[in-house]
Design an enzyme around this catalytic site. Structure first.
Site: not given
Ligand code: AMP
Length: 290
Positions: A147, A185, A36-37, A34
């Site tokens: 993140g 998320s 955020g990534h 998304h």
């Molecule tokens: P994940 O795929 O959930 O393991 O997340 C991968 C990376 O993206 C991790 O460093 C998370 O902290 C970051 N991340 C996830 N959601 C967000 C968000 N809403 N804003 C910024 N970074 C994010």
């Protein structure tokens, strides 16, 4: 964008880039990408070339009763997003590639890994630290992007990097949110429309604490009460924790006097969401990062 599935091939790519004295950036993810990534990717693109992303749904960080099997895996859409974001290569190993059958070595960052998320999800941070160290060893990035949304995870990786003298520089990026404040998320996809509306309670709870802070409240019990009040008012929300801790060890504090986090873990229906607010004392008041 090149897709790399083996550790050997990934190491070869990274060796070439290092020989050319290039600055390698890594964005580790579990996929279901998304904005955020993609914000992490954008930041990495500004600072590094090449930029590698990884998608690995790490089984060792999921508990036996957690959502590993139903975690969203929209690989085609993810590849398209990373291609559009001009990521140079995607590291996409299988579970067998990362954890051969005789795998038996784990990284455990003591203390902080047992609290909060670690208490609710035993073994979670052992899995996270282990896979992140493996990714650092395989990709050998100069910089890795994480993140702030996963604040405790970030702190644990920082601690591991310092304790084990890792070379990598960690870059921490702000939480990307929906217009109504909900932190993006991959798990938001589980929410039905009613739950999606209820999920804004987390942001409202953090904003309530922010408002009290700006009115001069520093007593953490009072700040926690303000967060609980918002969350308890939402019938679909069940609080796992709503706490204020110091930003270094993630231990409870009586009053906010140094960098601290307000941390939330809340179930909305069956979906467990986390969020946080960084609180930093400044000029007799506070600045927050949400
Ligand atoms: P994940 O795929 O959930 O393991 O997340 C991968 C990376 O993206 C991790 O460093 C998370 O902290 C970051 N991340 C996830 N959601 C967000 C968000 N809403 N804003 C910024 N970074 C994010």
């Amino acid at each position: 964008m090149e897709i790399i599935r083996t550790i050997g091939w990934m190491k070869e790519k990274t060796r070439e880039a290092r020989q050319e004295h290039r600055i390698i950036g890594l964005v580790p993810t579990m996929g279901a990408l998304h904005a955020g990534h993609l914000a992490l990717v954008d930041r990495a693109k500004k600072e590094c070339c090449p930029v590698y992303a990884s998608i690995f749904l790490n089984p060792t960080q999921f508990g036996a009763h957690e959502d590993l099997s139903k975690y969203p895996r929209p690989l085609e859409a993810d590849v398209e997003k990373l291609t559009t974001a001009r990521v140079d290569a995607l590291f996409l190993p299988s579970a067998e590639e990362m954890y051969p059958h005789d795998f038996s070595t784990y990284v455990h960052v003591e203390g902080i890994s047992e609290r909060l998320e670690g208490k609710s999800r035993p073994g979670h941070f052992r899995g996270v630290a282990t896979v992140v160290l493996k990714l650092f060893e395989i990709v050998q990035p100069h910089r890795a992007y994480f993140g702030r949304k996963d604040a405790q995870q970030v702190r644990i990786i920082q601690k591991m990097a310092r304790d084990l003298n890792l070379e990598v520089e960690l870059v921490i990026c702000p939480t990307v949110r929906e217009a109504d404040g909900l932190a993006l998320s991959s798990r938001n996809a589980y929410l039905n429309p009613e739950e999606r509306r209820a999920a804004t309670a987390l942001y409202r709870a953090l904003k309530a604490a922010e408002m009290d802070l700006s009115a001069g409240v520093v007593d953490t019990l009072e700040l926690q009460r303000a967060m609980r009040k918002e969350l308890d008012a939402e019938p679909l929300a069940r609080v796992d924790y709503a706490e204020i801790v110091d930003a270094e060890k993630f231990e409870p504090v009586i009053r906010v006097a140094r960098p601290s986090y307000a941390l939330l873990a809340v179930r909305i229906g069956t979906t467990r969401l986390i969020d946080n607010m960084l609180i930093e004392p400044k000029d007799g008041g506070f600045v927050v990062e949400l």
